[in-house]
Design an enzyme around this catalytic site. Sequence first.
Site, PDB file in Angstrom:
ATOM      1  N   THR A   1       0.835  -1.202   0.000  1.00  0.00           N
ATOM      2  CA  THR A   1       0.000   0.000   0.000  1.00  0.00           C
ATOM      3  C   THR A   1       0.871   1.253   0.000  1.00  0.00           C
ATOM      4  O   THR A   1       0.535   2.254  -0.612  1.00  0.00           O
ATOM      5  CB  THR A   1      -0.922   0.018   1.246  1.00  0.00           C
TER       6      THR A   1
ATOM      7  N   SER B   1       6.277   3.534   8.628  1.00  0.00           N
ATOM      8  CA  SER B   1       5.102   4.241   9.108  1.00  0.00           C
ATOM      9  C   SER B   1       4.664   3.857  10.518  1.00  0.00           C
ATOM     10  O   SER B   1       5.414   4.003  11.466  1.00  0.00           O
ATOM     11  CB  SER B   1       3.973   4.009   8.111  1.00  0.00           C
ATOM     12  N   HIS B   2       3.468   3.294  10.643  1.00  0.00           N
ATOM     13  CA  HIS B   2       2.898   2.985  11.958  1.00  0.00           C
ATOM     14  C   HIS B   2       3.357   1.623  12.472  1.00  0.00           C
ATOM     15  O   HIS B   2       2.946   1.225  13.558  1.00  0.00           O
ATOM     16  CB  HIS B   2       1.374   2.997  11.857  1.00  0.00           C
TER      17      HIS B   2
ATOM     18  N   LYS C   1      10.162   4.049   0.484  1.00  0.00           N
ATOM     19  CA  LYS C   1       9.214   4.376  -0.582  1.00  0.00           C
ATOM     20  C   LYS C   1       9.754   5.532  -1.408  1.00  0.00           C
ATOM     21  O   LYS C   1      10.562   6.336  -0.923  1.00  0.00           O
ATOM     22  CB  LYS C   1       7.838   4.698  -0.010  1.00  0.00           C
TER      23      LYS C   1
ATOM     24  N   ASP D   1       1.953   9.266  13.948  1.00  0.00           N
ATOM     25  CA  ASP D   1       2.579   7.944  13.869  1.00  0.00           C
ATOM     26  C   ASP D   1       4.075   8.037  13.578  1.00  0.00           C
ATOM     27  O   ASP D   1       4.662   9.122  13.632  1.00  0.00           O
ATOM     28  CB  ASP D   1       1.875   7.087  12.798  1.00  0.00           C
TER      29      ASP D   1
ATOM     30  N   ASP E   1       6.047   8.139  10.978  1.00  0.00           N
ATOM     31  CA  ASP E   1       6.543   9.142  10.026  1.00  0.00           C
ATOM     32  C   ASP E   1       5.678  10.404  10.007  1.00  0.00           C
ATOM     33  O   ASP E   1       5.800  11.234   9.102  1.00  0.00           O
ATOM     34  CB  ASP E   1       6.685   8.543   8.625  1.00  0.00           C
TER      35      ASP E   1
ATOM     36  N   ASP F   1       2.598  11.094   9.383  1.00  0.00           N
ATOM     37  CA  ASP F   1       1.548  11.422   8.407  1.00  0.00           C
ATOM     38  C   ASP F   1       0.154  11.064   8.913  1.00  0.00           C
ATOM     39  O   ASP F   1      -0.832  11.594   8.446  1.00  0.00           O
ATOM     40  CB  ASP F   1       1.828  10.804   7.018  1.00  0.00           C
ATOM     41  N   ARG F   2       0.071  10.169   9.903  1.00  0.00           N
ATOM     42  CA  ARG F   2      -1.229   9.855  10.489  1.00  0.00           C
ATOM     43  C   ARG F   2      -1.486  10.770  11.686  1.00  0.00           C
ATOM     44  O   ARG F   2      -0.545  11.309  12.269  1.00  0.00           O
ATOM     45  CB  ARG F   2      -1.271   8.415  10.996  1.00  0.00           C
TER      46      ARG F   2
ATOM     47  N   GLU G   1      -8.632   9.260   5.089  1.00  0.00           N
ATOM     48  CA  GLU G   1      -8.756   7.813   5.153  1.00  0.00           C
ATOM     49  C   GLU G   1      -9.096   7.407   6.578  1.00  0.00           C
ATOM     50  O   GLU G   1      -8.657   8.052   7.536  1.00  0.00           O
ATOM     51  CB  GLU G   1      -7.437   7.152   4.761  1.00  0.00           C
ATOM     52  N   GLU G   2      -9.826   6.292   6.679  1.00  0.00           N
ATOM     53  CA  GLU G   2     -10.200   5.776   7.994  1.00  0.00           C
ATOM     54  C   GLU G   2      -8.987   5.408   8.839  1.00  0.00           C
ATOM     55  O   GLU G   2      -9.071   5.348  10.056  1.00  0.00           O
ATOM     56  CB  GLU G   2     -11.140   4.577   7.862  1.00  0.00           C
TER      57      GLU G   2
ATOM     58  N   LYS H   1      -0.671  12.475   3.351  1.00  0.00           N
ATOM     59  CA  LYS H   1      -1.465  12.813   4.523  1.00  0.00           C
ATOM     60  C   LYS H   1      -0.537  13.459   5.544  1.00  0.00           C
ATOM     61  O   LYS H   1       0.682  13.278   5.461  1.00  0.00           O
ATOM     62  CB  LYS H   1      -2.178  11.586   5.072  1.00  0.00           C
TER      63      LYS H   1
ATOM     64  N   ARG I   1      -8.968  -6.895   7.365  1.00  0.00           N
ATOM     65  CA  ARG I   1      -9.620  -5.721   7.932  1.00  0.00           C
ATOM     66  C   ARG I   1     -11.113  -5.798   7.593  1.00  0.00           C
ATOM     67  O   ARG I   1     -11.475  -5.994   6.427  1.00  0.00           O
ATOM     68  CB  ARG I   1      -9.053  -4.426   7.349  1.00  0.00           C
TER      69      ARG I   1
END
Length: 543
Positions: free
Chosen positions: A18, A113-114, A126, A277, A279, A281-282, A363-364, A376, A496
């Site tokens: 993703t 990320s998270h 990435k 998070d 990085d 972005d969340r 996004e959720e 984000k 999920r």
Amino acid sequence: MSTQTISTQPIAGQKPGTSGLRKKVGVFQEPHYLENFVQSIFDALGDVKGKTLALGGDGRYHNRAAVQVILKMAAANGVGKVMVGQGGILSTPGTSCVIRKHKLSGGIILSASHNPGGPDGDFGIKYNIDNGGPAPEKVTDAIYARSGTITQYLISDAADYDIDTIGTGTLDGMTVEVIDPVADYSELMQQLFDFAAIKQWLASGHRIRYDALSAVGGPYGKHIFEDLLGTPEGSVVNGEPLEDFGGHHPDPNPVYATDLIAHLDAANAPDLGAASDGDADRNMIVGHKLVVTPSDSLAIIAAHATLAPGYKQGISGIARSMPTSQAADVVARALGVPCFETPTGWKFFGNLLDAGKATLCGEESYGTGSNHIREKDGIWAILYWLNILAVTGKSVNQIVTEHWAKYGRHFYSRHDYEGVDTDAANKLMDELRTKLPQLVGTQLAHRKVKLADDFAYHDPVDGSTTQKQGVRIIFEDGARLIYRLSGTGTEGATLRVYLESYEADAARHATPTQEALADLITTSRDLARIAPLTGRTEPTVVT
Ligand code: G16
């Protein structure tokens, strides 16, 4: 100093998910693993000679070592210049900002990320393109294809570069500029938000608690919240990026950010709680005993968008990932702007943002952002909420309950079944897909099924189609049940299950979420035969 040509051979499994390539640290430390992937990026891009790239990461274990390898490989491949964050630190939104502001050809971000960090944790890499956003699928597909045919990579035998001192120098003929990771980003934030109003709101006694979870958001939060906005020292907690995130699971949700939740549940709670998070972005926004769902956060920001100076002209549209609740759709209808539904993955928003079709995206999975960059953005979302609180004078809880009263409440929850056997998870999804044609018109969870399909996205900008992006069952009353497999995990499969139902009646808005969704939850388990196929009777994480 000279360029070394190292023979290698393809390593299986270097397919970006993703959001980039994520594996255990140990995998990235295997001989040639990182090098093969980096060379595949350079080869897939074609001519990188003379180009300028950004480079940095979330500071997790292996970040500094990987930065040195990439700098030496960039030099050997003829890259003209690399702008690298001091200490190898750059948040994902920070990198997107640097790429756009300095009109770079792209950038390499080191982050999982998270996902947890440390020697036994995860690492990731990435590539972002010149618009500052994640590489689209045609680019990640080309990188993956190249990783399957690679026979050699180029690397300079120069000594390690000093990435801790800000300034410009050279590495084997390539210019390296070590930059302050926060400067460009904080300048952009000051253009978008009413810093004077927020400062005044804080000076009048309001308090915030921002938990950076010992990840990369810390330096950004310290500079913006403490230095520029004047929050008292201590408003930013866990503000030093640590290689293992201090043992924190760097995922800003109520399950992992328990300390923040406890502070916001307390009697003398701060006015706003927030976390970001690995990085940065969340984001998660928390009121008193109230966690704002990311889907609601997007809708609420959209409904109040013009309160922030950078958005005072209004928004052109909203985009949300398919599993994100339809709360934003209701606001978009009220504003008379379109609401786009994309597959999971921030990369799908890039075209809509570039074409000016959407201003806000969400996004959720605790992701919110806008056209200011192409990622984000955790700190941005927190600043938007602060701007809303400062201008309206209302509390987080008031903003949320008034929003529900006006637009109705979309009860929403995600149930994750982590570390499931991959074959079992694939079988479950295949079985579901086979059932879809028979479901329309039947009664499930006391509701009639209106649509049952496997979501396919037709990009309205470039005309491309992306298939099989999640099984969705949509009911006549607007409720939804969605299943997909995560594309960011590193162990087995994560199933999920996304659950959503709409309630217009304000008298029922205080119902606990899991209770409001109880019939959908039972149906989700029975329909997909989760227990018989995976052996799991309960999800591992409920958010
Ligand atoms: C990444 C992507 C997001 C996506 C999330 C969850 O977030 O950038 O767009 O929503 O993964 O993906 P999945 O459900 O496939 O695990 P991040 O913050 O991990 O980069």
